[in-house]
Scaffold this active site. Sequence first.
Site, PDB file in Angstrom:
ATOM      1  N   ARG A  46      17.290  18.926  32.532  1.00 38.11           N
ATOM      2  CA  ARG A  46      16.660  19.951  31.686  1.00 38.11           C
ATOM      3  C   ARG A  46      16.945  21.321  32.286  1.00 38.11           C
ATOM      4  NH1 ARG A  46      11.698  21.083  32.758  1.00 38.11           N
ATOM      5  NH2 ARG A  46      10.923  18.937  32.805  1.00 38.11           N
ATOM      6  N   TYR A  98      18.168  34.757   7.898  1.00 38.81           N
ATOM      7  CA  TYR A  98      18.144  33.304   7.716  1.00 38.81           C
ATOM      8  C   TYR A  98      16.708  32.853   7.435  1.00 38.81           C
ATOM      9  CZ  TYR A  98      18.590  28.369   8.794  1.00 38.81           C
ATOM     10  OH  TYR A  98      18.565  27.005   8.726  1.00 38.81           O
ATOM     11  N   ASP A 170      21.719  38.073  15.459  1.00 39.38           N
ATOM     12  CA  ASP A 170      22.168  36.724  15.107  1.00 39.38           C
ATOM     13  C   ASP A 170      23.623  36.845  14.661  1.00 39.38           C
ATOM     14  OD1 ASP A 170      22.802  34.334  13.766  1.00 39.38           O
ATOM     15  OD2 ASP A 170      20.722  33.998  13.149  1.00 39.38           O
ATOM     16  N   LYS A 195      27.359  26.041  13.049  1.00 41.72           N
ATOM     17  CA  LYS A 195      28.209  26.577  11.981  1.00 41.72           C
ATOM     18  C   LYS A 195      29.645  26.763  12.491  1.00 41.72           C
ATOM     19  CE  LYS A 195      24.158  26.532  10.102  1.00 41.72           C
ATOM     20  NZ  LYS A 195      23.255  27.673  10.051  1.00 41.72           N
TER      21      LYS A 195
HETATM   22  C1  LIG Z   1      21.834  27.886  10.321  1.00 44.52           C
HETATM   23  C2  LIG Z   1      21.421  29.209  10.829  1.00 44.52           C
HETATM   24  C3  LIG Z   1      20.399  29.327  11.772  1.00 44.52           C
HETATM   25  C4  LIG Z   1      19.615  28.128  12.287  1.00 44.52           C
HETATM   26  O1  LIG Z   1      20.427  27.295  13.065  1.00 44.52           O
HETATM   27  P1  LIG Z   1      20.234  25.699  13.194  1.00 44.52           P
HETATM   28  O2  LIG Z   1      21.354  25.298  14.051  1.00 44.52           O
HETATM   29  O3  LIG Z   1      20.290  25.148  11.804  1.00 44.52           O
HETATM   30  O4  LIG Z   1      18.898  25.478  13.799  1.00 44.52           O
HETATM   31  C5  LIG Z   1      20.106  30.592  12.249  1.00 44.52           C
HETATM   32  N1  LIG Z   1      20.760  31.683  11.796  1.00 44.52           N
HETATM   33  C6  LIG Z   1      21.730  31.599  10.872  1.00 44.52           C
HETATM   34  C7  LIG Z   1      22.417  32.831  10.411  1.00 44.52           C
HETATM   35  C8  LIG Z   1      22.092  30.364  10.357  1.00 44.52           C
HETATM   36  O5  LIG Z   1      23.040  30.297   9.418  1.00 44.52           O
END
Ligand SMILES: *Cc1c(COP(=O)(O)O)cnc(C)c1O
Length: 382
Positions: A46, A98, A170, A195
């Site tokens: 961890r 998001y 982000d 993604k």
């Molecule tokens: C999908 C997404 C998230 C969340 O991520 P997860 O891996 O699904 O928890 C956060 N920000 C953006 C812009 C996203 O497209």
Amino acid sequence: MNMNTLLIHGGIDGDKHTGAVSVPIYQTSTYKQSSLGKSSGYEYSRTGNPTRHALEKLIADLEGAKYGFAFASGMAAITAVLSLFKSGDKIIISSNIYGGTFRVLDKVFNNFGIKYEIVETRDLSLLDSKVGPSVKAIFIETPANPLMNVTDIEAVSKIAKKHNIYLIVDNTFMTPYLQRPILLGADIVVHSATKYLGGHSDLIAGLAVVNDDGLGERLQFIQNSTGGILQPFDSWLLIRGIKTLGVRMARHIENAQFIAEYLENHPGVDKVYYPGLKGSEGYDINSKQASGGGGMISFILNKKYDLKDFYSSLKIITLGESLGGVESLICHPATMTHASIPYDIRQKVGIVDNLVRLSVGLEDKHDIKGDLENAFNNSLRR
Ligand SMILES: *Cc1c(COP(=O)(O)O)cnc(C)c1O
């Protein structure tokens, strides 16, 4: 090293014990200590794991920063970052963000006294005027989900610095291949590595990156204390995905540009949102801070076309949540990704019911276009 080389040789390259060119998967929970108080530097997975560590060094290198942290999902990374704040603090978020980021603030952190306020972060003087004494951070996404609103990272970082608060970006949609927010003045970068970084729709993962030593120490403490870490196999899978990020992003952009231009001239489309379109609202700022428009397009389907029929006529493009994979994915923000945002807020920020979001994949661009053309033809109301 340049970006294309860093993607392949950044972080911890291979294995120094055996010469293996691929980082080994250290599938272990604990590590033998040679004597009391003497460890290899790893004590418990961890806290630290060599495979995860290789990934964490890699994302730090790619973002031009000192510290990277890998989490079990993008939301786990965002949750760890939001855990830096305390009761009474307020975080300003962009009006497009998001849905899950909005939800965790609205429904989870709100219970702990951490407040948020939605602000149109493209309006810099408005943003500046909204930073009151309780505001401790500005959280932006650019291009933002789902209307591809572009916020000027450098300008917002100046506002954050002036008020001595953090800028969190982000960077999921752009990836460090196209945009490096830390170099533009951001304090913290977060990713849903699920993604583009992973890139193959086979993994859930999140990353956070900081450059400041104090912030790095605090985030490491939170990562270890709250425990939402990425597992060794998934860390390895993500390193594997990142190696091809450059070639993938180049093709995502080529295909998305082609499809955006096709949609822009189609009678079935009222409006296209793609920051790579010359003359589009965010084009100039995006071109200044990023080296491409990315692979995400949103558009408003004309009311003469039936939304349900449009989605169900697609054969190559898959209806589903998520984005950034090799396969084209399409979604309906109002009922899917952004359903957790209340109806009136959605209307206010422009997430209308006939908005369609398309993640343009790596298939042949003519096949993607043909699939859309067929869906337009099948969904025109007679
Ligand atoms: C999908 C997404 C998230 C969340 O991520 P997860 O891996 O699904 O928890 C956060 N920000 C953006 C812009 C996203 O497209």
